[in-house]
Design a protein around this motif. Sequence first.
Motif, PDB file in Angstrom:
ATOM      1  N   UNK A 111       0.802  -1.313  -0.143  1.00  0.00           N
ATOM      2  CA  UNK A 111       0.035  -0.039  -0.023  1.00  0.00           C
ATOM      3  C   UNK A 111       1.024   1.273   0.092  1.00  0.00           C
ATOM      4  N   UNK A 112       0.181   2.359  -0.068  1.00  0.00           N
ATOM      5  CA  UNK A 112       1.010   3.678  -0.140  1.00  0.00           C
ATOM      6  C   UNK A 112       0.304   4.553   0.972  1.00  0.00           C
ATOM      7  N   UNK A 113       0.946   4.773   2.032  1.00  0.00           N
ATOM      8  CA  UNK A 113       0.533   5.551   3.032  1.00  0.00           C
ATOM      9  C   UNK A 113       1.679   6.622   3.472  1.00  0.00           C
ATOM     10  N   UNK A 114       1.031   7.866   3.786  1.00  0.00           N
ATOM     11  CA  UNK A 114       1.716   9.098   4.148  1.00  0.00           C
ATOM     12  C   UNK A 114       2.799   9.127   3.613  1.00  0.00           C
ATOM     13  N   UNK A 115       2.997   8.996   2.100  1.00  0.00           N
ATOM     14  CA  UNK A 115       4.179   9.398   1.232  1.00  0.00           C
ATOM     15  C   UNK A 115       4.986   8.175   1.192  1.00  0.00           C
ATOM     16  N   UNK A 116       4.945   7.282   1.848  1.00  0.00           N
ATOM     17  CA  UNK A 116       5.472   5.966   1.768  1.00  0.00           C
ATOM     18  C   UNK A 116       5.009   4.941   0.990  1.00  0.00           C
ATOM     19  N   UNK A 117       5.541   3.988   0.443  1.00  0.00           N
ATOM     20  CA  UNK A 117       5.069   2.680  -0.282  1.00  0.00           C
ATOM     21  C   UNK A 117       5.608   1.598   0.761  1.00  0.00           C
ATOM     22  N   UNK A 118       4.550   0.734   1.116  1.00  0.00           N
ATOM     23  CA  UNK A 118       4.834  -0.433   2.091  1.00  0.00           C
ATOM     24  C   UNK A 118       4.493  -1.632   1.214  1.00  0.00           C
ATOM     25  N   UNK A 119       5.716  -2.390   0.979  1.00  0.00           N
ATOM     26  CA  UNK A 119       5.459  -3.910   0.387  1.00  0.00           C
ATOM     27  C   UNK A 119       5.595  -4.912   1.330  1.00  0.00           C
ATOM     28  N   UNK A 120       4.814  -5.633   0.967  1.00  0.00           N
ATOM     29  CA  UNK A 120       4.966  -7.145   2.083  1.00  0.00           C
ATOM     30  C   UNK A 120       6.261  -7.918   1.700  1.00  0.00           C
ATOM     31  N   UNK A 121       7.081  -8.199   2.485  1.00  0.00           N
ATOM     32  CA  UNK A 121       8.172  -8.995   2.335  1.00  0.00           C
ATOM     33  C   UNK A 121       9.582  -8.334   2.351  1.00  0.00           C
ATOM     34  N   UNK A 122      10.585  -8.707   2.212  1.00  0.00           N
ATOM     35  CA  UNK A 122      12.034  -8.213   1.903  1.00  0.00           C
ATOM     36  C   UNK A 122      12.449  -8.152   0.270  1.00  0.00           C
ATOM     37  N   UNK A 123      12.038  -6.949  -0.064  1.00  0.00           N
ATOM     38  CA  UNK A 123      12.161  -6.650  -1.782  1.00  0.00           C
ATOM     39  C   UNK A 123      13.181  -5.692  -1.880  1.00  0.00           C
ATOM     40  N   UNK A 124      14.104  -5.402  -1.205  1.00  0.00           N
ATOM     41  CA  UNK A 124      14.901  -4.051  -1.220  1.00  0.00           C
ATOM     42  C   UNK A 124      15.600  -4.280  -2.517  1.00  0.00           C
ATOM     43  N   UNK A 125      16.285  -5.306  -2.914  1.00  0.00           N
ATOM     44  CA  UNK A 125      17.098  -5.427  -4.123  1.00  0.00           C
ATOM     45  C   UNK A 125      16.232  -5.337  -5.419  1.00  0.00           C
ATOM     46  N   UNK A 126      14.972  -5.888  -5.265  1.00  0.00           N
ATOM     47  CA  UNK A 126      14.142  -5.917  -6.424  1.00  0.00           C
ATOM     48  C   UNK A 126      13.653  -4.371  -6.537  1.00  0.00           C
ATOM     49  N   UNK A 127      13.569  -3.757  -5.467  1.00  0.00           N
ATOM     50  CA  UNK A 127      12.754  -2.659  -5.809  1.00  0.00           C
ATOM     51  C   UNK A 127      13.840  -1.439  -6.366  1.00  0.00           C
ATOM     52  N   UNK A 128      15.056  -1.738  -5.965  1.00  0.00           N
ATOM     53  CA  UNK A 128      16.240  -0.729  -6.364  1.00  0.00           C
ATOM     54  C   UNK A 128      16.232  -1.124  -7.819  1.00  0.00           C
ATOM     55  N   UNK A 129      16.153  -2.328  -8.289  1.00  0.00           N
ATOM     56  CA  UNK A 129      16.199  -2.803  -9.937  1.00  0.00           C
ATOM     57  C   UNK A 129      15.076  -2.116 -10.561  1.00  0.00           C
ATOM     58  N   UNK A 130      13.822  -2.269 -10.131  1.00  0.00           N
ATOM     59  CA  UNK A 130      12.592  -1.671 -10.842  1.00  0.00           C
ATOM     60  C   UNK A 130      12.652  -0.146 -11.036  1.00  0.00           C
ATOM     61  N   UNK A 131      13.057   0.540  -9.692  1.00  0.00           N
ATOM     62  CA  UNK A 131      12.881   2.001  -9.703  1.00  0.00           C
ATOM     63  C   UNK A 131      14.191   2.508 -10.589  1.00  0.00           C
ATOM     64  N   UNK A 132      15.382   1.869 -10.822  1.00  0.00           N
ATOM     65  CA  UNK A 132      16.278   2.456 -11.735  1.00  0.00           C
ATOM     66  C   UNK A 132      15.704   1.875 -13.190  1.00  0.00           C
ATOM     67  N   UNK A 133      15.077   1.008 -13.440  1.00  0.00           N
ATOM     68  CA  UNK A 133      14.330   0.668 -14.652  1.00  0.00           C
ATOM     69  C   UNK A 133      13.306   1.619 -14.951  1.00  0.00           C
ATOM     70  N   UNK A 134      12.846   2.377 -14.137  1.00  0.00           N
ATOM     71  CA  UNK A 134      11.675   3.317 -14.187  1.00  0.00           C
ATOM     72  C   UNK A 134      12.138   4.670 -14.482  1.00  0.00           C
ATOM     73  N   UNK A 135      13.619   4.896 -14.346  1.00  0.00           N
ATOM     74  CA  UNK A 135      14.072   6.342 -14.554  1.00  0.00           C
ATOM     75  C   UNK A 135      14.748   6.939 -13.344  1.00  0.00           C
TER      76      UNK A 135
END
Length: 101
Positions: free
Chosen positions: A68-92
């Motif tokens: 979900x997204x709350x208070x300007x933060x995105x909360x994802x269930x589980x440990x996805x730190x590396x994957x999030x960095x890859x996806x964000x880098x791919x999005x610009x």
Amino acid sequence: MKICEICGLPKDLCVCEEIAREVQKVKVYTVRRRFGKLMTIVEGIDEHDIDIRELTKTLKSKCACGGTSKKGQIELQGDHKRKVKEVLAGMGFSSDTIEIK
């Protein structure tokens, strides 16, 4: 045809969001929640420049998790730190400005 209020270009040609992505300082970290479950928190994204709901939707589908997204933060269930960095880098987002704790 709709015109962007910030840059004055048509919405189809608007580059405001792309420019905003390059200068965001994003922090990605995990926290333990109830019952020992891990949550990945993504913060530092300006809600006024970037559609945080659409970004949340994309991250949830790429990481195959709930969240979900709350208070300007995105909360994802589980440990996805590396994957999030890859996806964000791919999005610009600049990979230099994405900090993983």
